[in-house]
Scaffold this active site. Structure first.
Site, PDB file in Angstrom:
ATOM      1  N   LEU A  63      37.186  45.924  39.621  1.00  0.00           N
ATOM      2  CA  LEU A  63      37.048  44.928  38.567  1.00  0.00           C
ATOM      3  C   LEU A  63      36.364  45.590  37.380  1.00  0.00           C
ATOM      4  O   LEU A  63      35.337  46.252  37.559  1.00  0.00           O
ATOM      5  CB  LEU A  63      36.213  43.757  39.099  1.00  0.00           C
ATOM      6  CG  LEU A  63      35.717  42.714  38.121  1.00  0.00           C
ATOM      7  CD1 LEU A  63      36.881  41.911  37.576  1.00  0.00           C
ATOM      8  CD2 LEU A  63      34.733  41.778  38.814  1.00  0.00           C
ATOM      9  N   SER A  64      36.929  45.484  36.202  1.00  0.00           N
ATOM     10  CA  SER A  64      36.374  46.038  34.965  1.00  0.00           C
ATOM     11  C   SER A  64      36.173  47.552  35.092  1.00  0.00           C
ATOM     12  O   SER A  64      37.141  48.282  35.223  1.00  0.00           O
ATOM     13  CB  SER A  64      35.090  45.301  34.585  1.00  0.00           C
ATOM     14  OG  SER A  64      34.745  45.602  33.256  1.00  0.00           O
ATOM     15  N   SER A  65      34.936  48.036  35.091  1.00  0.00           N
ATOM     16  CA  SER A  65      34.716  49.478  35.239  1.00  0.00           C
ATOM     17  C   SER A  65      35.290  49.984  36.560  1.00  0.00           C
ATOM     18  O   SER A  65      35.786  51.105  36.648  1.00  0.00           O
ATOM     19  CB  SER A  65      33.222  49.801  35.172  1.00  0.00           C
ATOM     20  OG  SER A  65      32.978  51.164  35.391  1.00  0.00           O
ATOM     21  N   GLY A  66      35.272  49.128  37.566  1.00  0.00           N
ATOM     22  CA  GLY A  66      35.879  49.477  38.846  1.00  0.00           C
ATOM     23  C   GLY A  66      37.387  49.651  38.756  1.00  0.00           C
ATOM     24  O   GLY A  66      37.979  50.389  39.534  1.00  0.00           O
ATOM     25  N   VAL A  67      38.012  48.966  37.786  1.00  0.00           N
ATOM     26  CA  VAL A  67      39.448  49.159  37.554  1.00  0.00           C
ATOM     27  C   VAL A  67      39.699  50.575  37.091  1.00  0.00           C
ATOM     28  O   VAL A  67      40.600  51.257  37.590  1.00  0.00           O
ATOM     29  CB  VAL A  67      39.986  48.167  36.496  1.00  0.00           C
ATOM     30  CG1 VAL A  67      41.347  48.600  35.973  1.00  0.00           C
ATOM     31  CG2 VAL A  67      40.050  46.777  37.071  1.00  0.00           C
TER      32      VAL A  67
END
Length: 163
Positions: A63-67
């Protein structure tokens, strides 16, 4: 659920200020380059060694930076991950900001406003070529990717969904 259904979950967490993975430096954008992606891969290898893990059933999501880290892992380690799911992010290398890697040429290392605002536009072939260059020696089947992006995201423009 993990014990009930027989799966293992690894939740790495960023501990530096800003809480974002390094997805912009050449170290992170190089397989086994020595940054966050290498640390995560060390964790995955440790889990594979300690547990009886089916190598054909290793997935990654973010998600977000994890993307962005998910995209790094899928591009650089297609031999490890079979698929990934990304929720609100940008393509692999889009945030690259070190010398020669910044599409806008105006941002300091770590953030690229041209990328986050959705103005870095490439064809599917171009983005695919960039992702395949993450592990140019890999000749197997590349991981599947599922994309999600909300239209009201104010940090990472919805235009990135098309990229």
């Amino acid at each position: 659920y993990a014990n009930t259904y027989g799966f293992i979950i690894l939740f790495p967490e960023v501990t530096r200020s800003g809480k974002c993975w390094d997805v912009s430096t050449s170290k992170s954008l190089t397989r086994n380059g020595g940054s966050d992606s290498t640390i995560i891969m060390t964790m995955v290898a440790n889990m594979k060694t300690r547990h009886n893990i089916d190598s054909y059933r290793i997935f990654v999501a973010g998600l977000s930076s994890g993307v962005m880290m998910t995209n790094v892992l899928l591009a650089e380690y297609p031999d490890v991950f079979k698929a990934g799911s990304v929720f609100m992010g940008v393509p692999y290398t889009c945030l690259a900001t070190e010398s020669g890697g910044n599409p806008s040429g105006t941002q300091a290392a770590g953030w690229n406003s041209a990328c986050s605002s959705g103005t870095v536009i490439k064809t599917a072939q171009q983005w695919g070529d960039i992702a395949r260059a993450g592990d140019p020696g890999f000749s197997g089947t590349r991981p599947l990717v599922q994309l999600w992006h909300g239209a009201l995201d104010t940090t990472l423009n919805y235009a990135n969904f098309a990229e």
